[in-house]
Design a protein around this motif. Sequence first.
Motif, PDB file in Angstrom:
ATOM      1  N   ALA B 104      20.335  58.803  20.974  1.00  0.00           N
ATOM      2  CA  ALA B 104      18.885  58.812  21.130  1.00  0.00           C
ATOM      3  C   ALA B 104      18.182  59.534  19.990  1.00  0.00           C
ATOM      4  O   ALA B 104      16.952  59.571  19.932  1.00  0.00           O
ATOM      5  CB  ALA B 104      18.509  59.462  22.462  1.00  0.00           C
ATOM      6  N   GLY B 105      18.957  60.100  19.091  1.00  0.00           N
ATOM      7  CA  GLY B 105      18.333  60.781  17.957  1.00  0.00           C
ATOM      8  C   GLY B 105      17.636  62.087  18.333  1.00  0.00           C
ATOM      9  O   GLY B 105      16.809  62.582  17.571  1.00  0.00           O
ATOM     10  N   VAL B 106      17.983  62.618  19.513  1.00  0.00           N
ATOM     11  CA  VAL B 106      17.384  63.893  19.907  1.00  0.00           C
ATOM     12  C   VAL B 106      18.241  65.014  19.345  1.00  0.00           C
ATOM     13  O   VAL B 106      19.441  65.074  19.595  1.00  0.00           O
ATOM     14  CB  VAL B 106      17.319  64.009  21.446  1.00  0.00           C
ATOM     15  CG1 VAL B 106      16.738  65.370  21.855  1.00  0.00           C
ATOM     16  CG2 VAL B 106      16.492  62.890  22.025  1.00  0.00           C
ATOM     17  N   GLY B 107      17.636  65.896  18.583  1.00  0.00           N
ATOM     18  CA  GLY B 107      18.389  66.948  17.895  1.00  0.00           C
ATOM     19  C   GLY B 107      18.720  68.110  18.803  1.00  0.00           C
ATOM     20  O   GLY B 107      18.518  68.060  20.022  1.00  0.00           O
ATOM     21  N   TYR B 108      19.209  69.182  18.175  1.00  0.00           N
ATOM     22  CA  TYR B 108      19.688  70.357  18.916  1.00  0.00           C
ATOM     23  C   TYR B 108      18.623  70.946  19.829  1.00  0.00           C
ATOM     24  O   TYR B 108      18.887  71.229  20.997  1.00  0.00           O
ATOM     25  CB  TYR B 108      20.159  71.408  17.910  1.00  0.00           C
ATOM     26  CG  TYR B 108      20.624  72.694  18.532  1.00  0.00           C
ATOM     27  CD1 TYR B 108      21.912  72.808  19.042  1.00  0.00           C
ATOM     28  CD2 TYR B 108      19.773  73.799  18.611  1.00  0.00           C
ATOM     29  CE1 TYR B 108      22.337  73.989  19.618  1.00  0.00           C
ATOM     30  CE2 TYR B 108      20.198  74.987  19.188  1.00  0.00           C
ATOM     31  CZ  TYR B 108      21.481  75.073  19.687  1.00  0.00           C
ATOM     32  OH  TYR B 108      21.895  76.248  20.259  1.00  0.00           O
ATOM     33  N   TRP B 109      17.409  71.116  19.292  1.00  0.00           N
ATOM     34  CA  TRP B 109      16.390  71.823  20.082  1.00  0.00           C
ATOM     35  C   TRP B 109      15.976  71.003  21.298  1.00  0.00           C
ATOM     36  O   TRP B 109      15.769  71.560  22.378  1.00  0.00           O
ATOM     37  CB  TRP B 109      15.182  72.161  19.215  1.00  0.00           C
ATOM     38  CG  TRP B 109      15.588  73.035  18.067  1.00  0.00           C
ATOM     39  CD1 TRP B 109      15.691  72.665  16.761  1.00  0.00           C
ATOM     40  CD2 TRP B 109      16.009  74.403  18.131  1.00  0.00           C
ATOM     41  NE1 TRP B 109      16.145  73.719  16.005  1.00  0.00           N
ATOM     42  CE2 TRP B 109      16.345  74.800  16.826  1.00  0.00           C
ATOM     43  CE3 TRP B 109      16.135  75.322  19.173  1.00  0.00           C
ATOM     44  CZ2 TRP B 109      16.799  76.081  16.519  1.00  0.00           C
ATOM     45  CZ3 TRP B 109      16.576  76.607  18.871  1.00  0.00           C
ATOM     46  CH2 TRP B 109      16.911  76.966  17.554  1.00  0.00           C
ATOM     47  N   GLY B 110      15.877  69.697  21.106  1.00  0.00           N
ATOM     48  CA  GLY B 110      15.576  68.831  22.249  1.00  0.00           C
ATOM     49  C   GLY B 110      16.699  68.874  23.268  1.00  0.00           C
ATOM     50  O   GLY B 110      16.461  68.962  24.478  1.00  0.00           O
ATOM     51  N   ALA B 111      17.945  68.860  22.760  1.00  0.00           N
ATOM     52  CA  ALA B 111      19.105  68.878  23.655  1.00  0.00           C
ATOM     53  C   ALA B 111      19.160  70.181  24.453  1.00  0.00           C
ATOM     54  O   ALA B 111      19.551  70.191  25.616  1.00  0.00           O
ATOM     55  CB  ALA B 111      20.392  68.705  22.845  1.00  0.00           C
ATOM     56  N   LEU B 112      18.729  71.269  23.801  1.00  0.00           N
ATOM     57  CA  LEU B 112      18.764  72.571  24.459  1.00  0.00           C
ATOM     58  C   LEU B 112      17.898  72.566  25.718  1.00  0.00           C
ATOM     59  O   LEU B 112      18.209  73.224  26.705  1.00  0.00           O
ATOM     60  CB  LEU B 112      18.259  73.632  23.478  1.00  0.00           C
ATOM     61  CG  LEU B 112      18.716  75.065  23.681  1.00  0.00           C
ATOM     62  CD1 LEU B 112      20.227  75.171  23.663  1.00  0.00           C
ATOM     63  CD2 LEU B 112      18.106  75.965  22.609  1.00  0.00           C
ATOM     64  N   VAL B 113      16.795  71.797  25.669  1.00  0.00           N
ATOM     65  CA  VAL B 113      15.904  71.718  26.826  1.00  0.00           C
ATOM     66  C   VAL B 113      16.357  70.624  27.799  1.00  0.00           C
ATOM     67  O   VAL B 113      16.388  70.827  29.011  1.00  0.00           O
ATOM     68  CB  VAL B 113      14.455  71.442  26.354  1.00  0.00           C
ATOM     69  CG1 VAL B 113      13.520  71.309  27.548  1.00  0.00           C
ATOM     70  CG2 VAL B 113      13.995  72.551  25.418  1.00  0.00           C
ATOM     71  N   LEU B 114      16.720  69.464  27.225  1.00  0.00           N
ATOM     72  CA  LEU B 114      17.014  68.299  28.077  1.00  0.00           C
ATOM     73  C   LEU B 114      18.356  68.404  28.796  1.00  0.00           C
ATOM     74  O   LEU B 114      18.486  68.018  29.955  1.00  0.00           O
ATOM     75  CB  LEU B 114      16.997  67.023  27.237  1.00  0.00           C
ATOM     76  CG  LEU B 114      15.610  66.506  26.837  1.00  0.00           C
ATOM     77  CD1 LEU B 114      15.743  65.273  25.952  1.00  0.00           C
ATOM     78  CD2 LEU B 114      14.794  66.182  28.080  1.00  0.00           C
ATOM     79  N   THR B 115      19.363  68.925  28.089  1.00  0.00           N
ATOM     80  CA  THR B 115      20.707  68.918  28.664  1.00  0.00           C
ATOM     81  C   THR B 115      20.812  69.664  29.996  1.00  0.00           C
ATOM     82  O   THR B 115      21.358  69.111  30.959  1.00  0.00           O
ATOM     83  CB  THR B 115      21.728  69.475  27.649  1.00  0.00           C
ATOM     84  OG1 THR B 115      21.663  68.655  26.495  1.00  0.00           O
ATOM     85  CG2 THR B 115      23.132  69.458  28.207  1.00  0.00           C
TER      86      THR B 115
END
Lengths: 235, 334
Positions: B104-115
Motif C-alpha cells: 500500500a506504500g504506507v511508510g513506517y510512521w503510517g504503519a506505527l499508527v495503523l498496525t
Amino acid sequence: MSEAALLNVKNLEAWYGESHILHGVDFSVRKGEVATLLGRNGAGKTTTLKSIMGMVAKRRGSVIYEGVETIGLSSDRIARLGIAICPEERGIFASLDVRENLLLPPKIKSGGLAIESILDLFPNLRERMSSQGTKLSGGEQQMLAIARILRTGATLLMLDEPTEGLAPVIIEQIGLTIKKLKESGFTILLVEQNFRFASTVADRYFVMEHGKIIDTFANSELSANMEKLHAYLGV
Amino acid sequence: MWGKRLNFRVWIRGAALTRRFLAETTPSLALRERAAHQPSLPMFAINTSALFGQLLVGLINGSFYALLSLGLAVIFGLLNIINFAHGALFMMGAFCAYFLLNLAGVGYWGALVLTPVIVGAFGIFLERTMLHRLANLDHLYGLLLTFGLALIIQGLFQNYFGSSGLPYAIPPELTGAQNLGFMFLPNYRAWVVVLSAIVCFATWFAIEKTSLGALLRAATENPALVRAFGVNVPRMITLAYGFGVGLAGLAGVLAAPINQVRPLMGADLIIVVFAVVVIGGMGSILGSIVTGFALGVIEGLTKYIYPEASNTVVFVVMALVLMVKPAGLFGRAS
C-alpha cells in the motif's frame, strides 16, 4: 397485587448449575417502601436478589420493573433500568481506594444523591477517601457499599444482609440510614437474618423457605404473627 | 552490536586457549606469563563500549519484553487467559508494517499508527469468535486455544514467506547515530526505548490513575458485580483484548527494522516474555513494565560478563524469584 408495585416478581425460578434454587418466587415491592425477605440460611433470599439483578446464569419466570420485563435482560441492562445491588460480601474492590470505589458505578439516571449528601449520611467515609478499600473496618466497608449505589440514580436498592457481622452501634447507624433513604424516596428491598434489626426498618415482610415465599405480612401485623415467625426462622 | 559481542567472545576464548596451550607445553613460561599479566587479564578490563553496547541491546529487548508482557498482563487480568498467541500477533505486527509498505506504500510512521489498530481488530475478531466462549472455563482451555492459534498463524506465515527474514528499512528520519563519547547510540534504537517507555507509562497511568482504569481494575476483581452496576463488561473485555493485542502489534512494528521480519520472530521472544510475566507477577501492570525493562538490562549485562549464560539468566532469575515470592515480585498472593 398492589397498583403501585415498582417491582413485580412472578413464578421466578433460578438454578446454580444443576441445582434448582428458586422454585417459583412471587412477591411485589411497592414504590417507596422497605420490603424485607426473611428466612433461614439457604432459603433462597440472596439468590432472589441476584436473580432480579440478572446475576444468575439460568432463571425463568417474570420480573417486571416499572412495567419492563427484565427476565431476558443482562445484568448491565437491568441496572440501567434503575436497580442497584449491595451484595452480601459487600464487594469492595481491593485495588481501588475509597473514592474510586464510591465513584465506580456509572450514573444511569438523574436524581441520584450528590457526593456531599452521601458523605453527610456516612461521615466516617469522608476522612477515609484515599484509603485502600479493603483497609476499612467491616462497618465502613458496609457503608461504602451502600454509599456507592446512592449516586447512580437507581431507585430500587437491594441490600443483602447489611448488618451481618457488625457491632450493634453500627447496626443502629445503618438502620437510621435506611430510614433516611426511605424518606428521600428510595425503595428498598432488604434481605435479613437479623429479624430484630429488620423490624426497626421494614414496612412488609416476605418469609422464604425452600426457594419460595411462604408467608407475607405487614409491619403492623407483626405482633399477631410473632409465633409463626419464630417457627419459620427457628429463633 | 551483535558482531561486537561475537568478537568479544572469540577474544576471550582465544586468550583462554592460548593460556591453556602455554600451560600444557611450558609450565614455567605459563607461570611467568600469569604473574606478569594477571592484573590486566581480559576478564577484568572493562571495555566500556562493549558494556554499554550490551546494556543498550538489553534495554531494547527490555522494551519489547515490557510492551509484550504489559499486553499479556492486561489480557490475563480481564480475560483470565494466558495469551500464547501473543508472539504470533507481535510477528503479525511486523508483517503488517511490511505489507503496508510494500503493498500500500504506507511508510513506517503510517504503519506505527495503523498496525496496532489492524492487529488489535484481528484480536477483537479472535476474542468475539473464539476466546469469549472460554470465559468461565479453566486456564488450560485458553492456553490450549491460543497456543493452537499461534501455531496456525505462524505456520501459515512460514508456508507463504519461508523462515528467512524479509528486510524492513529504518525510516530515514531515524537513521544515523549519536556519539555519546563512551559509545555510539543508534537513533532508531534510542527511539524504540523512548517510545516503549512512553507507551508503557501511559498505559500504567490510564489503568492506575483514571476512572476508566478503575473500572478495568474493578472488572478484573469482580466482573459480575461491575456488570450489575450497569457497565457492559463483555464489551470492555473485548476492547481490552484488542488493546493488549494492539500493543503486541506496535512492538512488532518497532521490531521490524531491528530484527528482520520473520514468521518465527515472536516464537523466539515469547518464551522469555512469559518468564517476565511470571517474575513480575501474573496480571500486574507495574510488575510487567518494571520486570520487562529490568530483565532486558540483566540479560544485556550477562552478555557482557558471561555470554554463555545470557540465554538462561532470565529463567534462573525466574526460578530464584519463584522460590522467594511464588506470586512474583509485584503479584498479590491469591
